[in-house]
Design an enzyme around this catalytic site. Structure first.
Site, short mmCIF file in Angstrom:
data_model
loop_
_atom_site.label_atom_id
_atom_site.label_comp_id
_atom_site.label_asym_id
_atom_site.label_seq_id
_atom_site.Cartn_x
_atom_site.Cartn_y
_atom_site.Cartn_z
N TYR A 137 0.69 -1.22 0.02
CA TYR A 137 -0.11 0.20 0.01
C TYR A 137 0.59 1.39 -0.05
CZ TYR A 137 -4.04 -2.95 0.88
OH TYR A 137 -5.01 -3.98 1.14
N LYS A 188 2.97 -15.41 2.47
CA LYS A 188 3.04 -16.20 1.20
C LYS A 188 4.66 -16.42 0.75
CE LYS A 188 0.49 -17.63 -2.38
NZ LYS A 188 -0.19 -18.96 -2.17
N ASP A 220 -3.34 -18.22 2.00
CA ASP A 220 -4.40 -18.94 1.27
C ASP A 220 -5.03 -20.04 2.23
OD1 ASP A 220 -1.94 -20.16 0.70
OD2 ASP A 220 -2.12 -20.77 -1.25
N ASP A 244 -5.55 -6.66 5.71
CA ASP A 244 -6.72 -5.81 5.28
C ASP A 244 -8.01 -6.96 5.01
OD1 ASP A 244 -8.31 -3.96 4.36
OD2 ASP A 244 -7.33 -3.31 2.65
N ASP A 248 -11.10 -8.46 7.38
CA ASP A 248 -12.61 -8.30 6.84
C ASP A 248 -13.38 -9.67 7.02
OD1 ASP A 248 -12.41 -5.74 6.70
OD2 ASP A 248 -13.18 -5.67 4.58
#
Ligand code: NAD
Length: 350
Positions: A137, A188, A220, A244, A248
């Site tokens: 980001y 990852k 994942d 992020d 959620d």
């Protein structure tokens, strides 16, 4: 002298939940509350999503409470145009808030509002610790434009330093020590170099916390396990973008984004930023349908971590649980209570 709280209502349902939160704050204590614009509201007034004055006021306050930013009105394809979300990113960066804490503890009374089966929700009590000021980001962004736009390319760069990973890892390990002594670090590492560095640093920091069990999980797999066995997690530590998304996803364990608070913390003795994790919900803005509970629980985190008022924090959390136990349901939880009715109910339990 009373402590100063800066409230940043923002856009959409932001002003609705912040005005409810200001009622709550005035009810539980005597704070100096000052309101300033951020996001689209600030663009409309000052042509920038965060003014230097607002940032400075936040940096010198005791704590900051934010509603939400964003909305269609400010969406544009012009890369030079000011964007509401940039205000929030600049605020986090400007306040040096590198650690975002998002607790998820679904209330048994609201199990039916979650899309996850009740038996999987029993015992869920997890904390997502998300790195907030690094990663993709904040990396270099590029867009190569062509006259034929089907030939356009774009790139975002993800970068992390050892030191950035190390300081957030310490926050997460310390949190695990206060909880169930389990930490799952999510990355990852089978694909990304930043993730391989992440793993190396976290494994190194773990040596300082022999009482905490460390698990390493690919993102994942983590995304699957959060819905298939959510009660198995204690603290989840991860980088900015994965955090992020996973926070959620975790929010849905509680039935609605309208239920989840967050705290963003920086250095000791500098003010923190407290905010619900939901966005500005333009689809329900102005209808009195916003669930204020995530903002109330953010006020509780602010009372605890930012205003040194732990008993008031507990009182707010108890009032929220009690109201849910006794059937308070806003529309997102399948009920009919409006923002104001929900606020009245919580105040009546304090
Ligand atoms: P959103 O969180 O605003 O809404 C997603 C869904 O959840 C909507 O159906 C909404 O009605 C519902 N919802 C969210 N909060 C609720 C609440 N308190 N009570 C009841 N229902 C609630 O996410 P989105 O629709 O993807 O984004 C809308 C805007 O918000 C965008 O401009 C986005 O950039 C911005 N956004 C801001 C933040 C922030 O300020 N921290 C976070 C996420 C998104």
């Amino acid at each position: 002298m009373s402590k100063e709280v800066i409230v940043l209502p923002g856009d959409g349902i932001g002003p609705e939940v912040i005005s409810a939160a200001a009622r709550l704050l005035n009810y539980v204590g005597s704070f100096e509350i000052n309101s300033l614009p951020i996001g689209g509201a600030s663009i409309d007034k000052y042509d920038t999503p965060l003014t230097d004055e607002t940032l400075q006021a936040c940096r010198t306050s005791d704590a900051v409470l934010l509603g939400a930013v964003g909305g269609q009105k400010w969406e544009t394809s012009d890369p030079e145009a000011p964007r509401p979300e940039q205000g929030l990113l600049n605020l986090r960066k400007g306040m040096e808030l590198f650690a975002n804490l998002r607790p998820v503890r679904p209330s048994p009374a609201a199990y039916e509002a979650s899309p996850i089966r009740k038996e999987l929700l029993e015992g869920v009590d997890l904390l997502v610790v998300r790195e907030l000021t690094g990663g993709i980001y904040f990396g270099q962004k590029d867009r190569i434009r062509h006259t034929d736009k089907t030939k356009d390319t774009a790139q975002d760069t993800c970068e992390y330093s050892w030191q950035e990973i190390e300081r957030i890892a310490h926050v997460a390990f310390r949190a695990a020590q206060q909880r169930k002594h389990k930490l799952t670090s999510v990355d990852k590492a089978n694909v990304l170099e930043t993730s391989r560095l992440w793993r190396e640093v976290v494994t190194d920091v773990a040596k300082n916390y022999p009482d905490v069990e460390l698990n390493l999980l690919l993102v994942d797999n983590a995304a699957m396990q959060i819905v298939s066995k959510p009660a198995s997690f204690d603290v989840i530590l991860t980088e900015n973008m994965f955090g992020d998304i996973l926070s959620d996803e975790s929010a849905m364990l509680s039935g609605s984004l309208g239920m989840l608070p967050s705290a963003s913390l920086g250095k000791e003795d500098s003010p923190g930023l407290f905010e619900p994790i939901h966005g500005s919900a333009p689809d329900i803005a102005g209808k009195g349908a916003a669930n204020p509970l995530a903002t109330f629980l953010s006020v509780a985190l602010m009372l605890r971590y930012g205003l040194d008022s732990p008993s008031e924090a507990e009182a707010v959390e108890t009032a929220v649980s009690k109201a849910l136990d006794e059937g308070l349901r806003t529309k997102d939880l399948g009920g009919q209570a409006t923002t104001i009715e929900a606020t009245d109910k919580i105040l009546s339990y304090l």
